[in-house]
Design a protein around this motif. Structure first.
Motif, short mmCIF file in Angstrom:
data_model
loop_
_atom_site.label_atom_id
_atom_site.label_comp_id
_atom_site.label_asym_id
_atom_site.label_seq_id
_atom_site.Cartn_x
_atom_site.Cartn_y
_atom_site.Cartn_z
N ARG A 56 -7.70 18.55 38.28
CA ARG A 56 -6.88 18.75 38.69
C ARG A 56 -6.15 18.80 40.05
O ARG A 56 -7.03 17.83 41.08
N PRO A 57 -4.99 18.94 40.85
CA PRO A 57 -4.34 17.97 42.13
C PRO A 57 -6.02 18.55 42.70
O PRO A 57 -5.36 17.56 43.46
N GLN A 58 -6.07 18.85 43.16
CA GLN A 58 -7.20 19.66 43.97
C GLN A 58 -8.10 18.12 43.98
O GLN A 58 -8.61 17.60 45.21
N GLU A 59 -9.32 18.38 43.13
CA GLU A 59 -9.73 16.90 42.70
C GLU A 59 -8.80 15.84 42.60
O GLU A 59 -9.57 14.62 43.21
N ILE A 60 -8.00 15.35 42.37
CA ILE A 60 -7.32 14.00 41.71
C ILE A 60 -7.14 13.66 43.41
O ILE A 60 -7.41 12.88 44.42
N ALA A 61 -7.06 14.84 44.87
CA ALA A 61 -6.28 14.34 45.79
C ALA A 61 -8.04 14.08 46.75
O ALA A 61 -7.84 13.44 47.66
N GLN A 62 -9.13 14.87 46.61
CA GLN A 62 -9.87 14.71 46.95
C GLN A 62 -10.99 12.76 46.48
O GLN A 62 -11.64 11.66 47.14
N ILE A 63 -10.62 12.40 45.19
CA ILE A 63 -10.98 11.26 44.67
C ILE A 63 -10.21 10.44 45.42
O ILE A 63 -10.70 9.28 45.83
N MET A 64 -8.73 10.36 45.74
CA MET A 64 -7.70 9.66 46.36
C MET A 64 -7.43 9.25 47.22
O MET A 64 -7.34 8.69 47.98
N GLY A 65 -7.93 10.88 48.62
CA GLY A 65 -8.34 10.82 49.06
C GLY A 65 -6.60 10.89 49.84
O GLY A 65 -6.00 9.75 50.87
#
Length: 63
Positions: free
Chosen positions: A24-33
């Motif tokens: 999900r976008p929230q997970e991707i955001a956290q992974i990629m900063g």
């Protein structure tokens, strides 16, 4: 699909790959900063670029 992803800029390619893997976008955001908004916008822009590339005539005509 992987060849088509190679046509994208690196960041869009990475976000699109995470998206295709079910993140999900929230997970991707956290992974990629990045912000969740950026994680949502990158796949949108990537899909637009892919559509344009796939619909472009192979001979480069139509300009």
């Amino acid at each position: 699909m992987y060849e088509a992803l190679s046509w994208l800029p690196p960041r869009q390619r990475e976000v699109m790959a995470w998206t295709l893997d079910g993140y999900r976008p929230q997970e991707i955001a956290q992974i990629m900063g990045m912000t969740p908004e950026a994680a949502r916008k990158n796949p949108e822009r990537g899909r637009t670029l892919l559509k344009q590339a796939l619909l472009r005539p192979a001979d480069g005509g139509g300009q």
